[in-house]
Design a protein around this motif. Sequence first.
Motif, PDB file in Angstrom:
ATOM      1  N   TYR A 218       6.100  54.258  11.411  1.00 40.94           N
ATOM      2  CA  TYR A 218       6.210  55.329  10.623  1.00 40.94           C
ATOM      3  C   TYR A 218       7.864  55.960  10.920  1.00 40.94           C
ATOM      4  N   GLU A 219       8.344  56.006  12.238  1.00 41.85           N
ATOM      5  CA  GLU A 219       8.988  56.768  12.899  1.00 41.85           C
ATOM      6  C   GLU A 219      10.527  56.119  12.522  1.00 41.85           C
ATOM      7  N   ALA A 220      10.354  54.632  12.056  1.00 42.53           N
ATOM      8  CA  ALA A 220      11.607  53.969  11.893  1.00 42.53           C
ATOM      9  C   ALA A 220      12.456  54.418  10.729  1.00 42.53           C
ATOM     10  N   ASP A 221      13.940  54.148  10.707  1.00 42.63           N
ATOM     11  CA  ASP A 221      14.680  54.417   9.555  1.00 42.63           C
ATOM     12  C   ASP A 221      14.188  53.471   8.613  1.00 42.63           C
ATOM     13  N   GLN A 222      13.655  54.107   7.611  1.00 46.39           N
ATOM     14  CA  GLN A 222      13.290  53.172   6.446  1.00 46.39           C
ATOM     15  C   GLN A 222      14.351  52.685   5.467  1.00 46.39           C
ATOM     16  N   GLU A 223      15.308  53.570   5.316  1.00 49.68           N
ATOM     17  CA  GLU A 223      16.835  53.095   4.555  1.00 49.68           C
ATOM     18  C   GLU A 223      17.238  51.787   5.528  1.00 49.68           C
ATOM     19  N   LEU A 224      17.423  51.993   6.509  1.00 48.46           N
ATOM     20  CA  LEU A 224      17.959  51.102   7.479  1.00 48.46           C
ATOM     21  C   LEU A 224      17.097  49.729   7.358  1.00 48.46           C
ATOM     22  N   VAL A 225      15.770  49.797   7.217  1.00 47.41           N
ATOM     23  CA  VAL A 225      14.712  48.830   7.019  1.00 47.41           C
ATOM     24  C   VAL A 225      15.079  48.177   5.822  1.00 47.41           C
ATOM     25  N   GLN A 226      15.169  48.778   4.721  1.00 46.44           N
ATOM     26  CA  GLN A 226      15.502  48.234   3.460  1.00 46.44           C
ATOM     27  C   GLN A 226      16.726  47.523   3.370  1.00 46.44           C
ATOM     28  N   ARG A 227      17.787  48.112   3.983  1.00 42.85           N
ATOM     29  CA  ARG A 227      19.160  47.506   3.726  1.00 42.85           C
ATOM     30  C   ARG A 227      19.020  46.047   4.621  1.00 42.85           C
ATOM     31  N   THR A 228      18.292  46.191   5.717  1.00 42.58           N
ATOM     32  CA  THR A 228      18.320  44.864   6.639  1.00 42.58           C
ATOM     33  C   THR A 228      17.433  43.856   5.779  1.00 42.58           C
ATOM     34  N   LEU A 229      16.565  44.088   5.052  1.00 34.01           N
ATOM     35  CA  LEU A 229      15.734  43.214   4.249  1.00 34.01           C
ATOM     36  C   LEU A 229      16.451  42.677   3.082  1.00 34.01           C
ATOM     37  N   HIS A 230      17.234  43.481   2.410  1.00 32.66           N
ATOM     38  CA  HIS A 230      18.316  43.035   1.566  1.00 32.66           C
ATOM     39  C   HIS A 230      18.772  41.808   2.065  1.00 32.66           C
ATOM     40  N   ASP A 231      19.709  42.379   3.215  1.00 34.36           N
ATOM     41  CA  ASP A 231      20.737  41.411   3.910  1.00 34.36           C
ATOM     42  C   ASP A 231      20.053  39.924   4.284  1.00 34.36           C
ATOM     43  N   ILE A 232      18.748  40.047   4.642  1.00 33.33           N
ATOM     44  CA  ILE A 232      17.790  38.827   4.952  1.00 33.33           C
ATOM     45  C   ILE A 232      17.666  38.071   3.924  1.00 33.33           C
ATOM     46  N   ASN A 233      17.519  38.780   2.654  1.00 30.42           N
ATOM     47  CA  ASN A 233      17.275  38.109   1.418  1.00 30.42           C
ATOM     48  C   ASN A 233      18.488  37.171   1.046  1.00 30.42           C
ATOM     49  N   GLU A 234      19.494  37.873   1.230  1.00 24.50           N
ATOM     50  CA  GLU A 234      21.007  37.098   0.916  1.00 24.50           C
ATOM     51  C   GLU A 234      21.186  36.070   1.716  1.00 24.50           C
ATOM     52  N   ASP A 235      20.888  36.235   3.097  1.00 30.71           N
ATOM     53  CA  ASP A 235      21.162  35.096   3.807  1.00 30.71           C
ATOM     54  C   ASP A 235      20.113  33.893   3.655  1.00 30.71           C
ATOM     55  N   LEU A 236      18.891  34.192   3.432  1.00 29.71           N
ATOM     56  CA  LEU A 236      18.083  33.041   3.008  1.00 29.71           C
ATOM     57  C   LEU A 236      18.213  32.464   1.789  1.00 29.71           C
ATOM     58  N   SER A 237      18.829  33.188   0.819  1.00 31.20           N
ATOM     59  CA  SER A 237      18.987  32.659  -0.334  1.00 31.20           C
ATOM     60  C   SER A 237      20.108  31.468  -0.260  1.00 31.20           C
ATOM     61  N   ARG A 238      21.076  31.779   0.604  1.00 34.58           N
ATOM     62  CA  ARG A 238      22.262  31.092   0.711  1.00 34.58           C
ATOM     63  C   ARG A 238      22.160  29.852   1.632  1.00 34.58           C
ATOM     64  N   ARG A 239      21.385  30.004   2.803  1.00 31.98           N
ATOM     65  CA  ARG A 239      20.983  29.017   3.588  1.00 31.98           C
ATOM     66  C   ARG A 239      20.008  27.957   3.064  1.00 31.98           C
ATOM     67  N   LEU A 240      19.122  28.424   2.123  1.00 31.37           N
ATOM     68  CA  LEU A 240      18.286  27.448   1.758  1.00 31.37           C
ATOM     69  C   LEU A 240      18.306  27.313   0.285  1.00 31.37           C
ATOM     70  N   ALA A 241      19.355  27.401  -0.313  1.00 33.33           N
ATOM     71  CA  ALA A 241      19.868  27.112  -1.705  1.00 33.33           C
ATOM     72  C   ALA A 241      19.251  25.744  -2.305  1.00 33.33           C
ATOM     73  N   PRO A 242      19.194  24.465  -1.426  1.00 32.81           N
ATOM     74  CA  PRO A 242      18.659  23.316  -2.131  1.00 32.81           C
ATOM     75  C   PRO A 242      17.187  23.510  -2.744  1.00 32.81           C
ATOM     76  N   TYR A 243      16.417  24.333  -1.817  1.00 33.57           N
ATOM     77  CA  TYR A 243      15.071  24.754  -2.298  1.00 33.57           C
ATOM     78  C   TYR A 243      14.614  25.642  -3.083  1.00 33.57           C
ATOM     79  N   VAL A 244      15.821  26.650  -3.263  1.00 29.25           N
ATOM     80  CA  VAL A 244      15.498  27.645  -3.950  1.00 29.25           C
ATOM     81  C   VAL A 244      15.434  27.693  -5.368  1.00 29.25           C
TER      82      VAL A 244
END
Length: 348
Positions: A218-244
């Motif tokens: 609960y003490e974590a910066d929730q905005e930072l967490v959401q931005r980081t997860l969005h960046d992770i999604n973009e990275d996964l979509s790019r690296r795993l594109a043949p299977y997505v």
Amino acid sequence: MSLFAIQRLATTWFWTAEWMTDMEGMQKKAEKVVEDPSNELWSPLVDKVLIPLGQITLIILLAYIALRYVDRVIDRLLNISRFHQKKGATLNRLIKSTARYAICFIAIIAVLEKLDVPVTSILAGAGIVGLAVGFGAQNLVKDVISGFFIIFDNQMDLGDYVQINGNIEGTVEEIGLRVTKIREFSQRLHYVSNGEITRVTNYNRDRMRPLVGVTVPYEADQELVQRTLHDINEDLSRRLAPYVIEPFSLFGVTNIQHDGVEYTIMGVVTPEEYWMVEREMRKTIVRVFHEKGIEIAYPRQILVPSQDLRPIFPVVPQNEKKPEEQKRKEIETEPSREKGDVPEGEDG
């Protein structure tokens, strides 16, 4: 003349007449052989022995050739057909097995006919026996019928990862008319009767949706967490594109737990790479969170000391007495004075 003598004389006359008749027949047969020896000697041998023997040999030879080349013919027919690769592999074994049984059955029936065996009577008797066995082996008939429906309904194919009846999970190794073989990840092999299969969960049908959740305190910066997860999604979509099939996205806050807030990311991928994609998602989340300094929640207890805490009810030390209680104790402990008693140190 007695009755016994008459009966004996009649029997002797009967056998004598029969012997004479046989002698006449043998004489006529000998005369025919003498007249046309080639026809009378070789014709029965050819008609009764050589021709049936040749026909039986030809039947066996044809059956052997059919058994030898039926596999190649079936493989070629399935290759030029429009069956899916796994569907073709599943039907391949079934069709080959059925074809072998059919060829052997037809060959045996043809050989019995050439040996003048009453095949019709045998088949009729076999039908009656089969009917009786069918009534007694209803589970076997149920397994066979269920096997046909499993194959032609395309419920599962060879190589599919499935879950059977909610408790058996593994890869399909063989689908037969009676039994289906499922091999677990631990390499244990399950033999499941087709009639007992009531629910099939197939993990290899067109697409799969990997779902990975991560919980932050609960003490974590929730905005930072959401931005980081969005960046992770973009990275996964790019690296795993043949299977997505559908890009990865943040599903949002999916749960509020006792140790933190849970976020879930998801996507749609090809079924063959489903497990690999989920592993890569978890590994990427751990690595990026560590780089960003975001802590993943885990069970813990936090103790916060404070100087402002006061007890609700005041606590009186044991060595401190209330004034009233002290006075009462002094009165109770004061020595009693009777008439005529004089304390020490006092004069009369």
